[in-house]
Design an enzyme around this catalytic site. Structure first.
Site, PDB file in Angstrom:
ATOM      1  N   THR A 241       0.858  -1.178   0.000  1.00 43.42           N
ATOM      2  CA  THR A 241       0.000   0.000   0.000  1.00 43.42           C
ATOM      3  C   THR A 241       0.899   1.235   0.000  1.00 43.42           C
ATOM      4  O   THR A 241       1.611   1.489   0.968  1.00 43.42           O
ATOM      5  CB  THR A 241      -0.915   0.015   1.244  1.00 43.42           C
ATOM      6  OG1 THR A 241      -1.763  -1.130   1.207  1.00 43.42           O
ATOM      7  CG2 THR A 241      -1.776   1.272   1.266  1.00 43.42           C
TER       8      THR A 241
ATOM      9  N   LYS B 111      -7.829   1.342  -2.022  1.00 45.95           N
ATOM     10  CA  LYS B 111      -7.329   0.881  -0.713  1.00 45.95           C
ATOM     11  C   LYS B 111      -7.357   2.027   0.299  1.00 45.95           C
ATOM     12  O   LYS B 111      -7.707   1.818   1.471  1.00 45.95           O
ATOM     13  CB  LYS B 111      -5.898   0.335  -0.857  1.00 45.95           C
ATOM     14  CG  LYS B 111      -5.205  -0.048   0.464  1.00 45.95           C
ATOM     15  CD  LYS B 111      -5.842  -1.249   1.145  1.00 45.95           C
ATOM     16  CE  LYS B 111      -5.240  -1.489   2.532  1.00 45.95           C
ATOM     17  NZ  LYS B 111      -3.901  -2.069   2.530  1.00 45.95           N
TER      18      LYS B 111
ATOM     19  N   LYS C 213       0.762   4.837   8.780  1.00 47.14           N
ATOM     20  CA  LYS C 213       1.397   4.910   7.463  1.00 47.14           C
ATOM     21  C   LYS C 213       0.332   5.165   6.395  1.00 47.14           C
ATOM     22  O   LYS C 213       0.471   6.044   5.543  1.00 47.14           O
ATOM     23  CB  LYS C 213       2.132   3.599   7.167  1.00 47.14           C
ATOM     24  CG  LYS C 213       3.031   3.622   5.956  1.00 47.14           C
ATOM     25  CD  LYS C 213       3.143   2.253   5.330  1.00 47.14           C
ATOM     26  CE  LYS C 213       2.010   2.035   4.343  1.00 47.14           C
ATOM     27  NZ  LYS C 213       2.016   0.737   3.678  1.00 47.14           N
TER      28      LYS C 213
END
Lengths: 293, 293
Positions: B97, B172, B240
């Site tokens: 990701t 995502k 993150k």
């Protein structure tokens, strides 16, 4: 017992709930500030009485389903309110969503007359009221609750006894924190998706089954995309409940930054004329805020 | 085609994904910065190669599963990176990701060598990786996607082609907005419930099936109550992803107040030592904030 029921408040929720009680062959005494709201029930055999006191005088169990804290206070404490004719053994079941603090006060006051006040706010909307699929969160004297529980099962399919007086209201407010902040999560996620040109239907389909999934995403997401703001639950009512949440949290020194943020953004939605729209219209505010450039 | 697969990055997600590809009888060339992470795969017949370039040279399809944007950049653009040996027809599938913007740049760069770069971030955690039940959100050249789709079906059970390069990553990130803000909704709701003395198990049970319901409530709620902070997905990784979300939103002038709030509260959780705990440890921060008095 020979159970005579009373029902006070015949709005979008109260009327279909009273109707279901008549389906179950209970005789009903009813009252509503606007008598015309009782006309279908009267035509079916319900007796309309002019005051909450008169309804309470003729009933073993009185249900209340009105909008706000002060409405319930008026029904119970007002001139010709329930308290004026309350007597030992009367059980009052309040389906309104109101202040947990005021709920405890009303329960204490009625207890002095030997009557019980059960807080029993509901969720599930008018569809749930018609179909008897409401969730009912109840607080108050456990013995009184047990007496009315079989009647509550006519109205809902998830009946939870939460604890002492006020805990039904508190549990409903927990529900409303979840509903409003999860709604905001869906608004921001779909705004980010839309601004980035993603296919929104495909995005919802891809994410609904996993850790991102929620009732709000599955049910309100598609309506946000379609611009269908017809109300399941209106923004004005959501705001009423968020005020109860923040007031209750403030009384207990509880900081709720995300619920506060939702309240502020719903305020912007009301200012933009969306008060009578469904809560999914929050999307319009989040989307505008995200694209003022 | 005679499909030779490469796999780069054999951490908590990559190792079980590579293992599943070997289950499906593919021969595998693997690389990891820490060779010891490849030992079980090597014992099963995978060939360990010393550089991403070497893996790409021997493969038709190379999978990447590393942590952050700069890790993927190093694997693709670095000395002895994939780009050093990329050739016409090579397909690189990135399960990490990372930044949608950098993803598009890498896809453009490899396209000049005739190679394809498919962004294919996953959700479902290490359990999903082991069981082949990941959700995979893919973006990039549609023909290249179709070629690798049968292999992706070994790794996941919900495979969505989202559109051009970067749209897998964007989808995502939409997932992560939903996950983090819905998590915050659960934290505030359970904090309000706990501070008001409600029975938390009963509260979750009463509310999960209705409009307040979510995966986060059903799965993380009970762990919050139990103080079980073992990670399904760590707060550090959530942060993150929230950084990627806010950076991407900032690049497009998209305002995301709720996701920002979640990011700030997760920062407080990291400061309190919860970085390696599961995201449900956000509850400790929301609870402390709510009860500093």
């Amino acid at each position: 017992m020979d159970t005579r029921l009373g029902f006070i408040g015949l709005g979008i929720m109260g009327a279909p709930m009273a109707w279901r009680l008549m389906d179950a062959r209970y005789t009903l005494a009813v009252h509503s500030r606007t008598k015309s709201k009782a006309s279908r029930l009267i035509a079916r055999g319900a007796r309309f009485l002019d005051t909450p006191a008169a309804v309470a005088a003729e009933s073993n169990v009185v249900f209340i389903c009105v909008t706000d804290t002060r409405d319930v206070e008026a029904v119970v404490r007002g001139d010709d309110g329930i308290a004026a004719s309350a007597r030992r053994g009367l059980i009052v079941v309040d389906h309104s969503t109101i202040s947990p603090t005021v709920t405890r006060q009303l329960a204490d006051e009625l207890a002095k007359q030997g009557a019980h006040f059960i807080d029993a706010p509901v969720s599930g909307g008018d569809v749930g009221a018609r179909n008897g699929t409401l969730s009912i969160m109840a607080g108050g004297d456990p013995t009184a609750f047990e007496k009315v529980e079989p009647i509550l099962r006519i109205l809902g399919n998830t009946i939870t006894y939460c604890g002492p007086s006020g805990t039904g209201q508190l549990t409903k407010l927990v529900n409303q924190i979840l509903v409003s902040v999860t709604n905001l999560a869906v608004c921001e996620a779909l705004t980010f998706a839309k601004q980035n040109g993603l296919n929104l239907e495909k995005t919802i389909a891809a994410l609904s089954a996993g850790a991102a999934g929620s009732w709000q995403l599955a049910n309100l997401g598609p309506r946000m995309i379609a611009g269908d703001f017809r109300p399941g639950f209106t923004i004005s009512l959501q705001q009423k409940d968020l005020k109860l949440i923040l007031q209750s949290a403030c009384e207990s020194n509880i900081s709720l930054p995300a619920a506060s943020l939702a309240h502020q953004l719903f305020t912007a939605a009301q200012a933009a004329g969306h008060g009578k729209d469904g809560t999914q219209a929050l999307f319009t505010v989040v989307e505008k805020l995200a694209s003022l450039h």
